[in-house]
Design an enzyme around this catalytic site. Structure first.
Site, PDB file in Angstrom:
ATOM      1  N   SER A 248       0.825  -1.196   0.000  1.00 39.45           N
ATOM      2  CA  SER A 248       0.000   0.000   0.000  1.00 39.45           C
ATOM      3  C   SER A 248       0.871   1.263   0.000  1.00 39.45           C
ATOM      4  CB  SER A 248      -0.942  -0.064   1.200  1.00 39.45           C
ATOM      5  OG  SER A 248      -2.066   0.722   1.013  1.00 39.45           O
ATOM      6  N   ASP A 475      -8.849  -3.594  -6.470  1.00 39.85           N
ATOM      7  CA  ASP A 475      -8.339  -3.043  -5.220  1.00 39.85           C
ATOM      8  C   ASP A 475      -9.059  -1.726  -4.931  1.00 39.85           C
ATOM      9  OD1 ASP A 475      -6.723  -1.642  -3.265  1.00 39.85           O
ATOM     10  OD2 ASP A 475      -5.061  -2.967  -3.772  1.00 39.85           O
ATOM     11  N   HIS A 503      -7.461  -5.510  -1.076  1.00 44.00           N
ATOM     12  CA  HIS A 503      -6.322  -4.599  -1.097  1.00 44.00           C
ATOM     13  C   HIS A 503      -5.037  -5.369  -0.872  1.00 44.00           C
ATOM     14  CE1 HIS A 503      -3.983  -1.061  -0.693  1.00 44.00           C
ATOM     15  NE2 HIS A 503      -3.955  -1.014   0.629  1.00 44.00           N
TER      16      HIS A 503
END
Length: 534
Positions: A248, A475, A503
């Site tokens: 991320s 995502d 995600h």
């Protein structure tokens, strides 16, 4: 909503959600970086726009030689001790508060943890991990998830450092727990001038609290400074090159490292990638579309089930029903069995929390069904998991560190309520359910006490070893198009695609993804060009 939602890695977010209701966080912001200004020339802000723009300047590498005034930091020795968690050791490293003016009088103390390579097989080196956020504790992440994958753990010393301003490393502080309770209930879909004023006041109070408690640190928690800290740590550990897995926001941190120190970049895996060529308005708008994509996938799955609380027709109807629930909560918050009621803002956060991993969808269905019957406890629990509010009512530092980094890395998305109002049609097109919430939440960095030092840029990282960029097609927090954008601008980037929901992708059940990444980490061979996995 917080000034900006963090990027959350799925592993951490899903685990938190599961605990609330019965590797190797990320996650999200009203865009992830609630900062952001008007769209840069040549770049469309509509979701899914092509990028990078031709006029975006590259991030320039730093000189390869370590400056004399930084040499003491690079030459320091760590004193390792038992962490209190089996198999882990901890230490503290020093880093300059200001790399332009290093001074022992203002040095930061950054927490570091490791789990030494277990064998069998020769040790490859150190592998630094970061779960995202910004603001996620890398040490917590390491200690919870370092046992996997065993093959990688056997050959690397697994390493984590909480970045400056985060958790154990000089944490940013802003509000008391009671103040945070009130802040999270702030209406982020204001319908009247009075409600707009209340939202602006909440954002200003939050920013003033951060300045009051952490004013000296706020100008020095940028991603570039955190990347420079990682290079100091690399040298201390005795590694010629940095090996790294970032999830991320951790992909932006890792890519920034590669851009600054391409000759010292080793095997980098960037999972759930961000695109540094986007300004904050574009980030917020595209992430709004990303969560809409994730909600559509949830809704399509839900309406197939007889007990779906959003009906059994189609995803569009499910979205309308959820919007109707939010509107009811705006007028009449629900009892939760606690001294806090479920407001529209808390309910929205609870739904968003479950979008990070399809494993949380059953919990979300149950929580929505409870809310429809007058019980707000399920959605409140999901919201608390997102905000990292524990059973005692204490909030983790992530919600403070997140805007501190985001608001420094890029100029604000909007500088006035009028700019938000003008942008609402675009955000509503991106997501009829979440658009207003994301747009108004993106206003927060307008009131930040420190002017942004970062700008949009490309990261070519010329001369870096192969870098694997991982993108998941549905995502919510880091849309797939961002992974494509980052892989394209990295001179040595290879895109690895996971066709699925949630995600991030590594360690989430795809043997294809895990094998490709493990092979890269163990022998340096990147996946085949344009490899796709399910």
């Amino acid at each position: 909503m917080p000034p900006s939602r963090p990027f959350r890695s799925t592993t951490a977010a899903a685990a938190a959600a599961a605990a609330a209701l019965a590797l190797l966080i990320s996650g999200c912001s009203s865009g992830t970086s609630s900062p952001g200004g008007a769209a840069s020339p040549g770049r469309s802000t509509e979701a899914g726009a092509d990028r990078p723009a031709s006029d975006t300047s590259p991030l320039k590498p730093l000189p390869a030689a370590v400056p004399a005034d930084l040499r003491p930091y690079y030459d320091q020795k760590l004193s390792w001790h038992d962490c209190g968690v089996a198999g882990f050791q901890c230490a503290t490293m020093k880093a300059p508060l200001d790399y332009a003016k290093p001074s022992p009088a203002t040095d930061l103390k950054l927490a570091v943890a490791r789990r030494k390579a277990t064998g069998p097989g020769p040790r490859i080196g150190s592998l630094l991990v970061n779960p995202g956020g910004p603001g996620g504790s890398a040490i917590d992440y390491l200690q919870q998830y370092a046992p996997q994958p065993a093959a990688v753990r056997a050959r690397y010393d697994m390493i984590a450092t909480d970045p400056r301003g985060v958790a154990r490393s000089e944490p940013i502080e802003c509000l008391t727990d009671r103040q945070m309770d009130r802040f999270t209930q702030t209406d982020t879909t204001p319908d009247t001038p009075a409600e707009v004023n209340q939202l602006v006041t909440a954002d200003r109070d939050f920013a003033e609290g951060c300045e009051s408690h952490s004013g000296k640190l706020l100008p020095h928690v940028s991603t570039i400074e955190a990347a420079r800290d990682m290079d100091v740590l690399r040298a201390i550990l005795g590694d010629k090159k940095l090996n790294y897995v970032g999830a991320s926001y951790g992909t932006f941190l890792g890519a920034t490292y590669a851009g600054l120190f391409p000759s010292r970049s080793g095997r980098l895996v960037l999972d759930g990638a961000t695109d540094p060529t986007l300004d904050s308005r574009a980030v917020n708008l595209e992430q709004t579309a990303g969560f809409n994509t994730a909600f559509t996938a949830f809704a399509k799955d839900c309406v197939k089930k007889k007990d779906c609380p959003l009906g059994t027709e189609n995803a569009t109807d499910a979205g309308r029903r959820l919007s109707a629930l939010f509107k009811k909560l705006d007028a009449h918050p629900l009892d939760t069995g606690q001294d806090r009621k479920l407001t529209e803002s808390l309910a929205t956060t609870g739904v968003i929390a479950a979008m990070y991993d399809q494993g949380a969808w059953p919990m979300l269905r149950e929580a929505i069904a409870q809310a429809e019957s007058g019980n707000g406890s399920g959605l409140l629990a999901l919201s608390d998991s997102y905000y990292e509010r524990d059973a005692s009512g204490h909030y983790a530092n992530q919600m403070f560190a997140n805007p501190a980094v985001n608001c420094l890395d890029l100029p604000p998305a909007f500088t006035s309520p009028d700019q938000v109002r003008a942008a609402l049609p675009a955000f509503r097109r991106a997501s009829p359910v979440f658009g207003d919430n994301f747009a108004w939440s993106a206003l927060s960095c307008a009131y930040w006490p420190v002017k942004a030092t970062g700008t949009v840029h490309r990261i070519p990282a010329k001369g870096a070893d192969p870098i694997v960029v991982v993108g998941t097609t549905r995502d919510p927090a880091t849309p797939y198009v961002w992974a494509k954008g980052l892989a394209a601008q990295l001179s040595s980037g290879t895109l690895l695609t996971y066709v699925g929901d949630g995600h991030t992708a590594y360690g989430r059940g795809s043997d294809c993804i895990d094998t490709a990444i493990n092979t890269f980490l163990l022998d340096g061979t990147p996946p085949a060009k344009n490899k796709r996995c399910t």
